[in-house]
Write a protein that holds these residues in place. Structure first.
Motif, PDB file in Angstrom:
ATOM      1  N   ALA A  39      -7.167 -31.530 -14.318  1.00 56.57           N
ATOM      2  CA  ALA A  39      -5.821 -32.504 -14.942  1.00 56.57           C
ATOM      3  C   ALA A  39      -5.719 -33.726 -14.264  1.00 56.57           C
ATOM      4  O   ALA A  39      -5.466 -33.683 -12.873  1.00 56.57           O
ATOM      5  N   MET A  40      -5.564 -34.602 -14.973  1.00 52.29           N
ATOM      6  CA  MET A  40      -5.256 -36.065 -14.237  1.00 52.29           C
ATOM      7  C   MET A  40      -6.124 -36.407 -13.030  1.00 52.29           C
ATOM      8  O   MET A  40      -5.789 -37.157 -12.156  1.00 52.29           O
ATOM      9  N   ASN A  41      -7.414 -35.836 -12.977  1.00 51.25           N
ATOM     10  CA  ASN A  41      -8.274 -35.782 -11.756  1.00 51.25           C
ATOM     11  C   ASN A  41      -7.469 -35.658 -10.635  1.00 51.25           C
ATOM     12  O   ASN A  41      -7.853 -36.372  -9.486  1.00 51.25           O
ATOM     13  N   ALA A  42      -6.600 -34.837 -10.544  1.00 47.54           N
ATOM     14  CA  ALA A  42      -6.023 -34.387  -9.153  1.00 47.54           C
ATOM     15  C   ALA A  42      -6.864 -33.894  -8.353  1.00 47.54           C
ATOM     16  O   ALA A  42      -6.653 -33.789  -6.960  1.00 47.54           O
ATOM     17  N   GLN A  43      -7.994 -32.976  -8.556  1.00 47.64           N
ATOM     18  CA  GLN A  43      -8.998 -32.453  -7.664  1.00 47.64           C
ATOM     19  C   GLN A  43      -8.115 -31.517  -6.599  1.00 47.64           C
ATOM     20  O   GLN A  43      -8.432 -31.680  -5.388  1.00 47.64           O
ATOM     21  N   PRO A  44      -7.408 -30.508  -7.063  1.00 54.21           N
ATOM     22  CA  PRO A  44      -6.621 -29.780  -6.159  1.00 54.21           C
ATOM     23  C   PRO A  44      -7.522 -28.555  -5.537  1.00 54.21           C
ATOM     24  O   PRO A  44      -7.194 -27.635  -5.330  1.00 54.21           O
ATOM     25  N   TRP A  45      -8.813 -28.820  -5.139  1.00 55.49           N
ATOM     26  CA  TRP A  45      -9.719 -27.638  -4.570  1.00 55.49           C
ATOM     27  C   TRP A  45      -9.452 -27.315  -3.373  1.00 55.49           C
ATOM     28  O   TRP A  45      -9.074 -27.984  -2.445  1.00 55.49           O
ATOM     29  N   ALA A  46      -9.395 -25.894  -3.197  1.00 56.19           N
ATOM     30  CA  ALA A  46      -9.317 -25.306  -1.762  1.00 56.19           C
ATOM     31  C   ALA A  46     -10.117 -24.260  -2.051  1.00 56.19           C
ATOM     32  O   ALA A  46     -10.164 -23.340  -2.895  1.00 56.19           O
ATOM     33  N   PHE A  47     -11.156 -24.077  -1.179  1.00 58.97           N
ATOM     34  CA  PHE A  47     -12.209 -22.892  -1.306  1.00 58.97           C
ATOM     35  C   PHE A  47     -12.164 -22.233   0.208  1.00 58.97           C
ATOM     36  O   PHE A  47     -12.175 -22.853   1.173  1.00 58.97           O
ATOM     37  N   SER A  48     -12.370 -20.946   0.074  1.00 62.16           N
ATOM     38  CA  SER A  48     -12.510 -20.105   1.272  1.00 62.16           C
ATOM     39  C   SER A  48     -13.704 -19.032   1.020  1.00 62.16           C
ATOM     40  O   SER A  48     -13.836 -18.694  -0.165  1.00 62.16           O
ATOM     41  N   VAL A  49     -14.496 -19.040   2.155  1.00 63.25           N
ATOM     42  CA  VAL A  49     -15.758 -17.874   2.032  1.00 63.25           C
ATOM     43  C   VAL A  49     -15.412 -17.104   2.974  1.00 63.25           C
ATOM     44  O   VAL A  49     -15.249 -17.371   4.175  1.00 63.25           O
ATOM     45  N   ILE A  50     -15.290 -15.770   2.471  1.00 63.05           N
ATOM     46  CA  ILE A  50     -15.004 -14.658   3.429  1.00 63.05           C
ATOM     47  C   ILE A  50     -16.197 -13.802   3.318  1.00 63.05           C
ATOM     48  O   ILE A  50     -16.360 -13.266   2.313  1.00 63.05           O
ATOM     49  N   GLN A  51     -16.744 -13.573   4.633  1.00 62.23           N
ATOM     50  CA  GLN A  51     -17.792 -12.751   4.593  1.00 62.23           C
ATOM     51  C   GLN A  51     -17.722 -11.528   5.470  1.00 62.23           C
ATOM     52  O   GLN A  51     -18.200 -10.566   5.675  1.00 62.23           O
ATOM     53  N   ASN A  52     -16.430 -11.424   6.074  1.00 62.46           N
ATOM     54  CA  ASN A  52     -15.870 -10.345   6.799  1.00 62.46           C
ATOM     55  C   ASN A  52     -15.438  -9.099   5.760  1.00 62.46           C
ATOM     56  O   ASN A  52     -14.343  -9.395   5.125  1.00 62.46           O
ATOM     57  N   LYS A  53     -16.051  -8.111   5.767  1.00 64.40           N
ATOM     58  CA  LYS A  53     -15.786  -7.144   4.811  1.00 64.40           C
ATOM     59  C   LYS A  53     -14.258  -6.461   5.039  1.00 64.40           C
ATOM     60  O   LYS A  53     -13.683  -6.164   3.992  1.00 64.40           O
ATOM     61  N   ASP A  54     -13.973  -6.288   6.017  1.00 63.50           N
ATOM     62  CA  ASP A  54     -12.690  -5.719   6.437  1.00 63.50           C
ATOM     63  C   ASP A  54     -11.570  -6.730   6.173  1.00 63.50           C
ATOM     64  O   ASP A  54     -10.477  -6.378   5.323  1.00 63.50           O
ATOM     65  N   LEU A  55     -11.580  -7.903   6.385  1.00 64.41           N
ATOM     66  CA  LEU A  55     -10.480  -9.090   6.095  1.00 64.41           C
ATOM     67  C   LEU A  55     -10.596  -9.185   4.440  1.00 64.41           C
ATOM     68  O   LEU A  55      -9.558  -9.282   4.038  1.00 64.41           O
TER      69      LEU A  55
END
Length: 66
Positions: A39-55
């Motif tokens: 929306a309105m080219n706000a680009q509110p991106w935040a990504f997390s890559v979690i590979q620790n199974k317990d976490l």
């Protein structure tokens, strides 16, 4: 693939393999996701890559309780 096919053919996955996804695949998916319209080219991106199974399980449990 037609949009209608993607919408009606979607599914939820609740059981995963104990195999890591290649870092290059993750990078490509994140790059493609960041190019999605916002929306309105706000680009509110935040990504997390979690590979620790317990976490990941801890975060999942907390989200379900919330």
């Amino acid at each position: 693939m037609e949009l209608k096919d993607a919408i009606y053919g979607r599914r939820s996955v609740r059981k995963f393999k104990d195999k890591f996804v290649d870092k290059e695949i993750i990078k490509n998916l994140m790059d493609a996701s960041a190019k999605a319209p916002s929306a309105m080219n706000a680009q509110p991106w935040a990504f997390s890559v979690i590979q620790n199974k317990d976490l990941l399980n801890d975060i999942s449990d907390r989200a379900k309780a919330f």
